[in-house]
Enzyme design. Structure first.
Site, PDB file in Angstrom:
ATOM      1  N   SER A  12      34.934  10.143  43.919  1.00 57.00           N
ATOM      2  CA  SER A  12      33.711   9.962  44.827  1.00 57.00           C
ATOM      3  C   SER A  12      33.043   8.841  44.735  1.00 57.00           C
ATOM      4  O   SER A  12      33.580   7.781  44.882  1.00 57.00           O
ATOM      5  CB  SER A  12      32.710  11.170  44.154  1.00 57.00           C
ATOM      6  OG  SER A  12      31.585  11.183  45.035  1.00 57.00           O
ATOM      7  N   HIS A  39      35.132  11.638  48.758  1.00 55.06           N
ATOM      8  CA  HIS A  39      34.126  11.795  49.187  1.00 55.06           C
ATOM      9  C   HIS A  39      33.599  11.006  50.455  1.00 55.06           C
ATOM     10  O   HIS A  39      33.689   9.685  49.986  1.00 55.06           O
ATOM     11  CB  HIS A  39      33.169  12.297  48.288  1.00 55.06           C
ATOM     12  CG  HIS A  39      33.403  13.454  47.667  1.00 55.06           C
ATOM     13  ND1 HIS A  39      32.916  13.658  46.377  1.00 55.06           N
ATOM     14  CD2 HIS A  39      34.268  14.458  47.658  1.00 55.06           C
ATOM     15  CE1 HIS A  39      33.275  14.855  45.908  1.00 55.06           C
ATOM     16  NE2 HIS A  39      34.316  15.458  46.482  1.00 55.06           N
ATOM     17  N   ASP A 131      32.474  17.375  40.417  1.00 55.46           N
ATOM     18  CA  ASP A 131      33.668  17.667  41.227  1.00 55.46           C
ATOM     19  C   ASP A 131      34.969  17.533  40.599  1.00 55.46           C
ATOM     20  O   ASP A 131      35.365  16.503  39.932  1.00 55.46           O
ATOM     21  CB  ASP A 131      33.506  17.134  42.742  1.00 55.46           C
ATOM     22  CG  ASP A 131      32.270  17.408  43.496  1.00 55.46           C
ATOM     23  OD1 ASP A 131      32.375  18.199  44.217  1.00 55.46           O
ATOM     24  OD2 ASP A 131      31.438  16.476  43.415  1.00 55.46           O
TER      25      ASP A 131
END
Length: 328
Positions: A12, A39, A131
């Site tokens: 991310s 992401h 995540d």
């Protein structure tokens, strides 16, 4: 030729740099297929395939539904779609978001663990919040290899730290060393462990990620209400096994950490809305005060003056609260 293994990589914030270093270390003759989720915003076109293709010896392409996985290839997620695998092929899904993201790291990891069992290697790189932890845990349970970027060198260390804290990890290395170490570890494995059986919830979540299984209300039947609301759709959230993750009736998924952050965002939005409303009330009371004075109605003017002063004080207090929240 079918890949020997599947390497799934999630990143991310700060992930582009980490991904470059990771793919730079992958050998050109690796027999595994590599799938990458970073992401990204839902709109526009991702330059990730071009970036990764220039960074290392392996060709990189954007994932497309139906593509047969090939060894020695990198498949990158595209905006606004989960990157999944099934039956040796790529599946792009517009299924529910995870922690507000689509593509989601956990969605990729989960699908790979379900479809490839112990022939999966999961890699968590730089990123915020947690995540990848849930998906990496399932990869571990299914007998796969787990690897994490050293948090000390990650630009954003939350994702690596969460994975290390919650999952037994095989490799913790700087991103520039992870690719070569992962390839070496996969090649050295003599015997693959038998994958642990999939739970009904694991199967249901994989179906939801693929945009299926929602109509059966399986989440409602298999879980308990959490008493909280989904930030995406305002529906009720249900607690998944372990109590650290949640899904709503239509499938949006949240970890406890991501939900807490999102709720803080919602609270701040509500406070700014309240501040705007109070300022408008203050302005309106000022106009009504001036109008009452013009008409010579001093009693009414005094009432509006009191309201104006009250709203002004409320604006002052609320603005101070918002500024203090921003500085925390």
């Amino acid at each position: 030729m079918e890949p020997s293994d599947v390497i799934v990589v999630g990143a991310s914030a700060g992930g582009v740099e980490a991904l470059r270093d990771f793919v730079r270390g992958l050998p050109g003759d690796i027999e595994a297929a590599v799938l990458v989720v970073l992401h990204m915003p839902p709109r526009g076109v991702s330059a990730l395939p071009a970036i990764l293709g220039r960074a290392g010896p392996l060709p990189a392409v954007a994932g497309t539904s139906g593509t047969v996985l090939m060894p020695g290839r990198i498949y990158a997620a595209v905006p606004d779609h989960h990157l999944l695998v099934a039956d040796g092929r790529i599946v792009l899904s517009h299924g529910p978001t995870e922690n507000g993201h689509r593509p989601g790291v956990d969605a990729l990891f989960r699908s790979a663990a379900v479809a490839w069992g112990s022939r999966v290697a999961g890699v968590v790189l730089s990123g915020s919040l947690d995540d990848g932890t849930a998906g990496l845990s399932l990869i571990r349970e299914r007998g796969g290899v787990t690897a994490v970027q050293d948090p000390e060198e990650a630009l954003y260390r939350s994702m690596p730290e969460s994975a290390i804290t919650n999952v037994p990890v095989d490799l913790v290395l700087p991103a520039r060393e992870l690719g070569a170490a992962m390839a070496k570890l996969l090649k050295a494995r003599r015997e693959l462990p038998a994958p642990a059986p999939l739970s009904d919830m694991d199967r249901l979540e994989a179906e939801i990620d693929a945009g299926e299984g929602i109509s059966r209300n399986g989440v409602v039947a298999m879980t308990e209400p959490s008493g909280m609301s989904c930030p995406d759709c305002n529906g009720g959230l249900f607690s998944l096994p372990g109590g650290k993750r949640f899904r709503c009736r239509v499938g949006h998924a949240w970890t406890a950490e991501a939900l807490l952050v999102e709720q803080s965002v919602e609270v701040e939005k509500a406070l700014w809305t309240a501040l705007r409303a109070l300022q408008e009330k203050q302005q309106l009371a000022s106009r009504m005060y001036a109008d009452a004075r013009t008409r010579g109605d001093m009693r009414l003017a005094e009432r509006y003056a009191e309201q104006q002063a009250e709203h002004a004080e409320s604006v002052k207090v609320l603005r101070k609260l918002l500024v203090e929240r921003r500085s925390e």
